[in-house]
Design a protein around this motif. Structure first.
Motif, short mmCIF file in Angstrom:
data_model
loop_
_atom_site.label_atom_id
_atom_site.label_comp_id
_atom_site.label_asym_id
_atom_site.label_seq_id
_atom_site.Cartn_x
_atom_site.Cartn_y
_atom_site.Cartn_z
N THR A 40 0.83 -1.20 0.00
CA THR A 40 0.00 0.00 0.00
C THR A 40 0.86 1.25 0.00
O THR A 40 1.94 1.27 0.62
N SER A 41 0.39 2.27 -0.68
CA SER A 41 1.13 3.53 -0.72
C SER A 41 0.84 4.39 0.50
O SER A 41 1.51 5.40 0.72
N ASP A 42 -0.16 4.01 1.32
CA ASP A 42 -0.47 4.80 2.52
C ASP A 42 0.03 4.06 3.76
O ASP A 42 0.90 3.19 3.68
N ASP A 43 -0.54 4.40 4.92
CA ASP A 43 -0.02 3.83 6.17
C ASP A 43 -0.63 2.49 6.55
O ASP A 43 -0.30 1.92 7.58
N GLY A 44 -1.54 1.98 5.73
CA GLY A 44 -2.07 0.64 5.94
C GLY A 44 -3.10 0.50 7.05
O GLY A 44 -3.44 -0.62 7.43
N ARG A 45 -3.61 1.61 7.56
CA ARG A 45 -4.65 1.50 8.57
C ARG A 45 -5.93 0.92 7.97
O ARG A 45 -6.33 1.29 6.87
N MET A 51 -17.39 5.61 6.07
CA MET A 51 -17.44 6.43 7.28
C MET A 51 -16.81 7.80 7.10
O MET A 51 -16.98 8.68 7.94
N LEU A 52 -16.07 8.00 6.00
CA LEU A 52 -15.44 9.30 5.79
C LEU A 52 -16.47 10.42 5.64
O LEU A 52 -16.17 11.58 5.96
N SER A 53 -17.66 10.09 5.17
CA SER A 53 -18.68 11.12 5.01
C SER A 53 -19.64 11.18 6.19
O SER A 53 -20.74 11.72 6.09
N ASP A 63 -7.82 9.47 13.26
CA ASP A 63 -7.38 8.37 14.11
C ASP A 63 -8.57 7.60 14.69
O ASP A 63 -8.52 6.38 14.84
N ALA A 64 -9.64 8.33 15.02
CA ALA A 64 -10.82 7.67 15.58
C ALA A 64 -11.55 6.83 14.54
O ALA A 64 -12.16 5.81 14.87
N LEU A 65 -11.47 7.23 13.26
CA LEU A 65 -12.11 6.45 12.20
C LEU A 65 -11.29 5.23 11.82
O LEU A 65 -11.83 4.23 11.35
N GLY A 66 -9.97 5.32 12.02
CA GLY A 66 -9.13 4.16 11.76
C GLY A 66 -9.40 3.07 12.78
O GLY A 66 -9.55 3.34 13.97
N MET A 67 -9.43 1.83 12.33
CA MET A 67 -9.78 0.73 13.22
C MET A 67 -8.56 -0.05 13.70
O MET A 67 -8.42 -0.31 14.88
N THR A 68 -7.68 -0.42 12.80
CA THR A 68 -6.51 -1.22 13.16
C THR A 68 -5.33 -0.78 12.31
O THR A 68 -5.48 -0.62 11.09
N VAL A 69 -4.17 -0.62 12.92
CA VAL A 69 -2.98 -0.24 12.17
C VAL A 69 -2.37 -1.47 11.50
O VAL A 69 -2.78 -2.61 11.73
N ALA A 70 -1.35 -1.22 10.66
CA ALA A 70 -0.84 -2.28 9.79
C ALA A 70 -0.25 -3.47 10.56
O ALA A 70 -0.43 -4.62 10.16
N GLY A 71 0.46 -3.20 11.66
CA GLY A 71 1.10 -4.29 12.39
C GLY A 71 0.13 -5.36 12.87
O GLY A 71 0.28 -6.55 12.53
N VAL A 133 -11.41 14.18 -0.70
CA VAL A 133 -11.49 13.31 0.48
C VAL A 133 -11.82 11.91 -0.02
O VAL A 133 -12.98 11.51 -0.08
N ASN A 134 -10.76 11.18 -0.38
CA ASN A 134 -10.93 9.86 -0.99
C ASN A 134 -10.39 8.74 -0.11
O ASN A 134 -10.63 7.57 -0.40
N ASP A 135 -9.66 9.08 0.94
CA ASP A 135 -9.14 8.05 1.84
C ASP A 135 -8.93 8.66 3.22
O ASP A 135 -9.19 9.86 3.44
N LEU A 136 -8.44 7.85 4.14
CA LEU A 136 -8.31 8.30 5.52
C LEU A 136 -7.28 9.42 5.67
O LEU A 136 -7.47 10.35 6.46
N LEU A 137 -6.19 9.34 4.90
CA LEU A 137 -5.19 10.41 4.96
C LEU A 137 -5.77 11.71 4.43
O LEU A 137 -5.52 12.79 5.00
N ASP A 138 -6.54 11.65 3.34
CA ASP A 138 -7.23 12.84 2.83
C ASP A 138 -8.13 13.44 3.89
O ASP A 138 -8.17 14.66 4.10
#
Length: 400
Positions: A40-45, A51-53, A63-71, A133-138
């Motif tokens: 992935t080109s992003d952070d993999g969360r 839910m972005l909208s 960070d609250a919308l992200g559920m689990t990080v890549a590890g 606003v197309n992804d979590l980083l956006d």
């Protein structure tokens, strides 16, 4: 992260959005041992893109919308996940992808890198104040920029533009929408339900400018001034671009894969190259581009089995779309583009039942607003499938 078994090439998935992660989960239901690599080109969360909208109304940070990080995701999936990594070339002739100068072999490759926002050219000195606003980083970048601001201009009055308008209005912002169309959501709705949703958003304070386009955006001190093609000027603090999505096809086309509006795949989600599949927003399945969760998940379930050695063609039943405009609930199942027939509309106020029927009375689509959305389950039973089951399962070419 788990190390890949170097003696056995992995299944490689490019993308860790809804398509990529859900496919990995589905594949692991059927195959727990084959090496699996996600790039992935992003952070993999892990997060849910729909839910972005809804984030502003719920006062949720990125960070609250992200559920689990890549590890932890790598552990859950028994996979390696390479984050902030850009695939630079596909090499299907040699069954590998390239990351810069590094070749990465694969047993099978799944392209699940999604779609990109359409960027419209805007003159002026404030193009950096236009946020897709197309992804979590956006979303995180836009939310940070919106802190302490009040007035948001949205480019686009389609599904995404209207969802963002509802969300931002509930989040306490003033919202204006600009779109070169006569009604909102013109590709999805007949005029009457569109007007009902527009009235609902206007009741929250939304202001619509339908017909003109944004020509120029300039800074006037601490304020942005948007100049429309009809000469009108609108003062705002930030601009959201919601003019639509375009499947990412450039790398696929450069590698010789068949592309049209998206990466062309058959009902097995196979591209024109052996051992290469495409899934989700980047894929054109049997001529269809469907940027929604239901068809994506149908593809996930089918392809997860196929990659595990159980060839399974994708099928789409009725695919109703629930639009997140709670001020005027909306569920729509648009008729296929080539359908012949006509709309009939019943109801009043915000409670409308619009049905699209063929000349012989067959129900081909619907749009329900307000209290009428309760009829969706009964109507779904009358709709034809979007992609019917095949008369026989297609055979896969065996993986080596």
């Amino acid at each position: 992260m788990n190390e890949l078994n170097n003696k056995k090439p992995p299944v490689v998935i490019i993308g860790t959005g809804l398509a990529g992660y859900n496919l990995a989960r589905e594949f692991r239901k059927h195959d727990s041992e084959t090496p699996l690599l996600l790039i992935t080109s992003d952070d993999g969360r892990s997060y849910s893109k729909p839910m972005l909208s809804t984030g502003f109304a719920m006062n949720k940070s990125a960070d609250a919308l992200g559920m689990t990080v890549a590890g932890p995701m790598a552990i859950q999936l028994n996979a390696e996940i390479r984050t902030h990594t850009q695939v630079t070339r596909l090499d299907p002739a040699h069954r590998r992808v390239w990351i810069g100068n590094e070749p990465v072999p694969y047993r099978d490759l799944v392209i699940a890198w999604g779609a990109q926002t359409i960027r419209v050219p805007v003159a002026g000195d404030a193009q950096d104040a236009v946020f897709p606003v197309n992804d979590l980083l956006d979303y995180g970048r836009f939310r940070e920029a919106a802190h302490g601001k009040r007035r948001i201009l949205i480019l686009g009055a389609g599904l995404i533009g209207c969802e963002f308008a509802n969300d931002l209005l509930h989040g306490g912002y003033e919202v204006e929408l600009v779109a070169p169309c006569e009604q909102i959501m013109p590709s999805l709705l007949p005029p009457e339900p569109a007007a009902a949703v527009q009235r609902g958003l206007e009741s929250l304070g939304a202001r619509f400018h339908l017909g003109p386009v944004l020509e120029r955006l300039e800074r006037q001190g601490d304020v942005l001034q948007a100049r429309l093609s009809n000469g009108q000027r609108i003062d705002c603090d930030l601009v959201v671009s919601a003019v639509g999505l375009r499947p990412r096809i450039e790398l696929a086309a450069a590698a010789g894969l068949a592309v049209n509006r998206g990466i062309e795949v058959d009902r097995m989600l196979r591209t024109s190259a052996e051992h290469v599949y495409a899934l989700g927003d980047c894929a054109e399945v049997d001529g269809l581009n469907l940027f929604y969760v239901m068809p994506l998940m149908s593809g996930v379930r089918a392809l997860g089995k196929t990659l595990a050695g159980q060839p399974t063609p994708v099928t789409y039943g009725p695919m109703p779309i629930t639009v997140k405009t709670p001020i005027c609930p909306l569920v729509v199942s648009p008729p296929a583009a080539e359908s012949e027939g006509s709309w009939s509309v019943e109801g009043q106020g915000s409670d409308l039942r619009a049905l699209f029927r063929s000349s012989d009375g067959t129900l081909l689509g619907y749009a329900l607003t307000g209290a009428a959305v309760q009829e969706r389950l009964a109507l779904n039973k009358q709709l034809p499938p979007v992609l019917a089951e095949l008369p026989q399962v297609l055979s896969l070419k065996s993986s080596e």
